[in-house]
Enzyme design. Structure first.
Site, PDB file in Angstrom:
ATOM      1  N   ASP A  84      46.628  42.048 -14.312  1.00 19.00           N
ATOM      2  CA  ASP A  84      47.464  42.992 -14.201  1.00 19.00           C
ATOM      3  C   ASP A  84      48.399  43.027 -14.184  1.00 19.00           C
ATOM      4  OD1 ASP A  84      46.767  41.178 -11.920  1.00 19.00           O
ATOM      5  OD2 ASP A  84      48.522  42.434 -10.376  1.00 19.00           O
ATOM      6  N   GLU A  85      49.148  43.874 -14.767  1.00 15.34           N
ATOM      7  CA  GLU A  85      50.866  43.366 -14.665  1.00 15.34           C
ATOM      8  C   GLU A  85      50.801  42.283 -15.801  1.00 15.34           C
ATOM      9  OE1 GLU A  85      52.740  45.292 -10.948  1.00 15.34           O
ATOM     10  OE2 GLU A  85      51.583  43.373 -10.794  1.00 15.34           O
ATOM     11  N   ALA A  86      50.105  42.338 -16.803  1.00 18.08           N
ATOM     12  CA  ALA A  86      50.558  41.131 -18.005  1.00 18.08           C
ATOM     13  C   ALA A  86      51.839  41.241 -19.317  1.00 18.08           C
ATOM     14  CB  ALA A  86      49.466  40.769 -18.800  1.00 18.08           C
TER      15      ALA A  86
END
Ligand code: NGO
Length: 543
Positions: free
Chosen positions: A348-350
């Site tokens: 997630d959310e890279a």
């Protein structure tokens, strides 16, 4: 069978045609505004037997009450746990002995009177079970020990709330006569606990496991690493925990699980037929590891430990072989310690990883998971990379309005993955209930109990339908949570809502009915010492 034949009863006897359910719901509303109180609303006479109407969460597929029939536990009652019944009998005895003070011996065979009889049956399969409460006995049948364990959770809810007390209470311990047939809608009914932002001890995790098991939750996802803390000891990389696990959000003291601690959690969960899914987040959410070993960073310099709550600033160094040497050790060791089939790789959310690097990363890590005999689970973003068929993509974005989330979930499905639904504006237990909630966040909106209940995993994301959905999961992120009281306040009463979505048929679910059954859980939580939020949407009993 003794007594009159079963009849469809108010609250949860249902046939699953829309009309039928509505009728049952209306009847329930008329009969039981205060669970456990004699039914007198609408001019109907109070029930002659002083036995509470069953209010079971999650709603069983079918529950019929048998009027005039009840079963009362006595000092002489035995629990017969026939061969193959696993931990169901001893677990039930453990719960009932504390509050009743009765000996409740658990034997492998026994007579037909004054017994709670748990047996395997070829007529049931998986987690399905059948429960019959008659005057003489309680009989629970399932195709597997797991099914018996799920049935035991229903059985508990037929007894008065004080049965959940950890200390002795007066009784009487009477259950209404019922016939229940039940099996789950979805195979994955999960909770996630973030032990990275704040660390929770083995005992705290075990307490939450028991609370969730009561609502037939069967998956425990542990978020073991993030920017603020690395929480699982890995042989060969001691600084991940001694340094990377040494703090928490706000600068607290942190903590970590030794491999023996983790094994204890896995075993405790397994005894409750709950599968542990360990998560090592990446390529983002990796500051604690990057701070622990300078060589993991592209520039060779370790950043400081982080105790804030921003997201999206850290990334594994995608080009360095050492990144995959570390992850090979981590995932290999976790695979050995984890009997369940999944390793969760985050994803997630890279925001600090380029899309090309992200794809490279997933393409390298997914095969490591496979090499150790496990399947890949990850947040929906992993759909943007190459993942094997049979992977699990966990949808976490807000429902509708999230183009990226929808696209990556669809991309995952196109590769043969299944989706676990955790839409943040329904399933995140860390969202505030209303603007006055002292804990939690509100980035996905305020999530009152009805918001957590009123949605269908099969219609939430365009292009992801019932057959693509493996189940649901309620994540509890811990940026603002420190104690077990905090966990419970955010999880109850929303966790049972998510549990019911995962277990009960969609056509059988209605908020107007659920809120009454949920209200009846309040006295159980009070008896058990669970710190819960008294949502104004739920008609909690006043006495
Ligand atoms: C997001 C983020 C987490 C936060 C959480 C807080 C996902 C999958 N990544 O969910 O790091 O803790 O929100 O609600």
């Amino acid at each position: 069978m003794a007594g009159p034949p079963p009849t469809e009863s108010g609250t949860i006897g249902r046939m699953f045609s829309g009309r039928r359910v509505l009728a049952a719901t209306v009847a329930a509303a008329a009969l039981v505004s205060v669970p456990g109180a004699p039914a007198s609303a609408g001019g109907l006479p109070a029930s002659p037997a002083a036995v509470a109407t069953p209010h079971v969460v999650p709603a069983p597929t079918s529950l019929r009450t048998v009027p005039g029939v009840s079963f009362t536990l006595t000092r002489k009652t035995r629990i017969v746990a026939r061969p193959g019944s696993g931990t169901a009998g001893s677990y039930l005895a453990g719960v009932l002995r504390r509050s009743t003070g009765y000996p409740l011996p658990v034997t492998v065979s026994g007579g037909s009177r004054d017994v709670i009889d748990l047996a395997l049956s070829r007529n049931e399969k998986g987690e399905g079970y059948r429960l019959a409460v008659t005057k003489a006995s309680v009989r629970l049948e399932a195709g597997t020990a797991e099914g018996l364990f799920r049935g035991v959770q229903t059985l508990r809810q037929l007894l008065p709330p004080s049965v959940e007390s950890p200390t002795r209470k007066p009784g009487p311990w009477t259950m209404p006569g019922v016939q229940v047939e039940d099996s789950p809608r979805f195979a994955w009914r999960g909770i996630m606990l973030d032990v990275s932002r704040h660390f929770f001890t083995v005992q705290q995790v075990e307490r939450y496991i028991d609370q969730a098991a009561a609502y037939k939750i069967n998956m425990l996802h542990l978020h073991l690493s993030d920017d603020q803390g690395w929480r699982i000891a890995i042989n060969g990389w001691p600084r991940l925990t001694t340094y990377g696990g040494s703090t928490a959000v706000g600068g607290g003291k942190g903590g970590y699980y030794t491999q023996a601690d983790y094994t204890r959690i896995v075993r405790y969960a397994a005894e409750r037929y709950m599968t542990v899914v360990p998560e090592i987040d990446g390529p983002g959410h990796t500051n604690a590891a990057l701070a622990s070993y300078a060589q993991l960073n592209c520039d060779g310099k370790a950043p400081p430990l982080y105790t804030g709550t921003e997201v999206g600033f850290s990334s594994w160094c995608i080009a360095k072989p050492v990144t995959y040497e570390l992850l090979d050790d981590v995932l290999g060791q976790l695979a050995r310690l984890t009997p369940g089939p999944y390793l969760h790789i985050g994803g997630d959310e890279a925001h600090s990883t380029t899309p090309a690097d992200y794809a490279t990363f997933i393409g390298k890590v997914a095969p490591i998971v496979g090499k150790y005999g496990k399947k890949v689970a990850g947040w929906n973003e992993i759909g943007a990379g190459k993942i094997p068929a049979g992977s699990v993509a966990q949808y976490w974005n807000t429902a509708k309005g999230s183009e990226d989330g929808t696209q990556t979930a669809r991309d995952a499905v196109a590769q043969g993955a299944k989706v676990v639904m955790s839409p943040a504006n329904h399933a995140y237990l860390d969202m505030k209930y209303d603007e006055n909630t002292p804990l939690g966040q509100d980035w996905a909106g305020l999530v009152e109990v009805q918001d957590s209940y009123d949605w269908d995993p099969a219609t939430l994301v365009d292009g992801v339908t019932e057959k693509n959905v493996l189940g649901v999961e309620a994540p509890l992120w811990s940026e603002t949570l420190v104690t077990s009281d905090d966990i419970e306040y955010m999880a109850f009463p929303r966790l049972p809502a998510i549990a019911e979505i995962g277990w009960s048929p969609q056509a059988a679910r209605a908020w107007s009915d659920f809120r009454l059954r949920l209200a009846a859980q309040g006295p159980r939580w009070t008896a058990a010492g669970v710190h819960f939020y008294r949502s104004p949407q739920v008609p909690w009993p006043t006495s």
